[in-house]
Design an enzyme around this catalytic site. Sequence first.
Site, mmCIF file in Angstrom:
data_model
loop_
_atom_site.group_PDB
_atom_site.id
_atom_site.type_symbol
_atom_site.label_atom_id
_atom_site.label_comp_id
_atom_site.label_asym_id
_atom_site.label_seq_id
_atom_site.Cartn_x
_atom_site.Cartn_y
_atom_site.Cartn_z
ATOM 1 N NE ARG A 51 0.217 1.493 3.273
ATOM 2 C CZ ARG A 51 1.175 2.362 3.517
ATOM 3 N NH1 ARG A 51 2.437 1.952 3.649
ATOM 4 N NH2 ARG A 51 0.942 3.642 3.611
ATOM 5 N N GLY A 52 0.266 2.405 -0.176
ATOM 6 C CA GLY A 52 1.047 3.631 -0.347
ATOM 7 C C GLY A 52 1.224 3.871 -1.834
ATOM 8 C CB ALA A 53 0.704 6.913 -3.888
ATOM 9 N NE ARG A 89 -6.104 0.839 -1.961
ATOM 10 C CZ ARG A 89 -5.481 1.366 -0.906
ATOM 11 N NH1 ARG A 89 -4.253 1.005 -0.629
ATOM 12 N NH2 ARG A 89 -6.090 2.241 -0.132
ATOM 13 C CD GLN A 189 -3.080 3.075 6.667
ATOM 14 O OE1 GLN A 189 -3.694 3.514 7.642
ATOM 15 N NE2 GLN A 189 -3.683 2.849 5.515
ATOM 16 C CG ASP A 230 -2.852 8.311 -1.332
ATOM 17 O OD1 ASP A 230 -2.338 7.191 -1.393
ATOM 18 O OD2 ASP A 230 -2.914 8.960 -0.281
ATOM 19 C CE LYS A 241 -4.939 5.983 4.179
ATOM 20 N NZ LYS A 241 -5.850 5.144 3.380
HETATM 21 O O1 MRU Z 1 -4.539 3.307 1.956
HETATM 22 P P1 MRU Z 1 -3.068 3.418 1.818
HETATM 23 O O2 MRU Z 1 -2.284 2.926 2.998
HETATM 24 O O3 MRU Z 1 -2.542 2.879 0.513
HETATM 25 O O4 MRU Z 1 -2.911 4.978 1.799
HETATM 26 C C1 MRU Z 1 -1.990 5.621 1.087
HETATM 27 C C2 MRU Z 1 -1.081 6.249 1.991
HETATM 28 O O5 MRU Z 1 -0.155 5.592 2.399
HETATM 29 C C3 MRU Z 1 -1.275 7.590 2.462
HETATM 30 O O6 MRU Z 1 -2.370 8.278 2.072
HETATM 31 C C4 MRU Z 1 -0.006 8.326 2.352
HETATM 32 O O7 MRU Z 1 -0.021 9.391 3.212
HETATM 33 C C5 MRU Z 1 0.262 8.790 0.952
HETATM 34 S S1 MRU Z 1 1.854 8.592 0.510
HETATM 35 C C6 MRU Z 1 1.818 7.223 -0.456
#
Ligand code: MRU
Length: 348
Positions: A51-53, A89, A189, A230, A241
């Site tokens: 996970r994470g962009a 996603r 997270q 994201d 998030k």
């Molecule tokens: O739902 P996730 O864990 O994939 O969320 C994405 C993130 O990790 C956050 O929004 C983060 O702050 C963005 S940085 C990739």
Amino acid sequence: MRVNGCDYRTVWMEGSTVHMIEQNLLPFDFSIVELPDHAATARAIAEMTVRGAGAIGAAAGFAMAQGFIEQKESASLPHAAKAAILATRPTAQNLFYAVERVWKAGCEGGADGAVAEARAIADADAEASCRIGKFGSKLIGNRANILTHCNAGWLAFVDFGTALSPIYHAHRDGKSPHVWVDETRPRGQGARLTAWELTQAGIPHDIIADNAAAHFMARGEVDIVIVGADRIAANGDTANKIGTLEKAICANHFGIPFYIAAPIATIDAACPDGNAIPIEARSSDEVLWQQGVDAEGKRHTIRVASPGASARNPAFDVTPAALISGIITEQGIIDAASAGAIATNHKE
Ligand code: MRU
């Protein structure tokens, strides 16, 4: 990044198999999963094993390359694989960016071209994150208190991370940063992943309840807020998030700088503003139930809400560009309002 004395990336490809850190088991167990085909990799993205962009983008690129490998002997293109990966996603722009690039490379250069492009995307993500750290560390003063939300550390990218990368650089430069880590309900997270990363790096931090940030801001105990993204719209409105918007409003109220840290691949120049960013709605079970370990380390899922209650679970919210002090990119710190123009002029 180093874990247990070994260097790891969050996601990588060996032969036709995608490898990734199983993030759903962190911080209690560290393990690697191996995904033999695009369907398994797509499932891992949907289930948030990765996970994470940036990490989602790299994994999606590798999944698309697996799609081309699977079709190697056939004359047709992996349209079904592409559709399945794109459906995993909806918010992370890096996923759409990576799939489009690997698709184009696969159409022109077959499976080998697709794999090479997916690797290039992963390498570029790590490189961009490192550069973001160098630019962003200039914003961090000696003994600064930095607040971050969710996890935009190396686990959310291929390596280094975005919001945490400036903190890692500042720490290496001897600036002694301290981090306020929002726990980031419902999936935690911050409490699980950001705290684990900072512990590995030996950086002082405290986890705070999501609703405690304004309290510390009001007491002058937050010098700067740095979060990830994201998807960033052309006008600079930024999806991150859920809970980020609230932190931006509070930071604005108290005159605290609020920065987004993100690679240019996260900017969606075709998306005019935040209203056009699709917001993922996740299962209400993530709000009603929590997972953790007991004193013996045994994993449990427990209900934390009133039996019979229902819940809503938007995974992201949108912070208007007007609340953003700047976006820390691999090309330097830019005005949020210039995001679309910068992405349009950016060359790979
Ligand atoms: O739902 P996730 O864990 O994939 O969320 C994405 C993130 O990790 C956050 O929004 C983060 O702050 C963005 S940085 C990739």
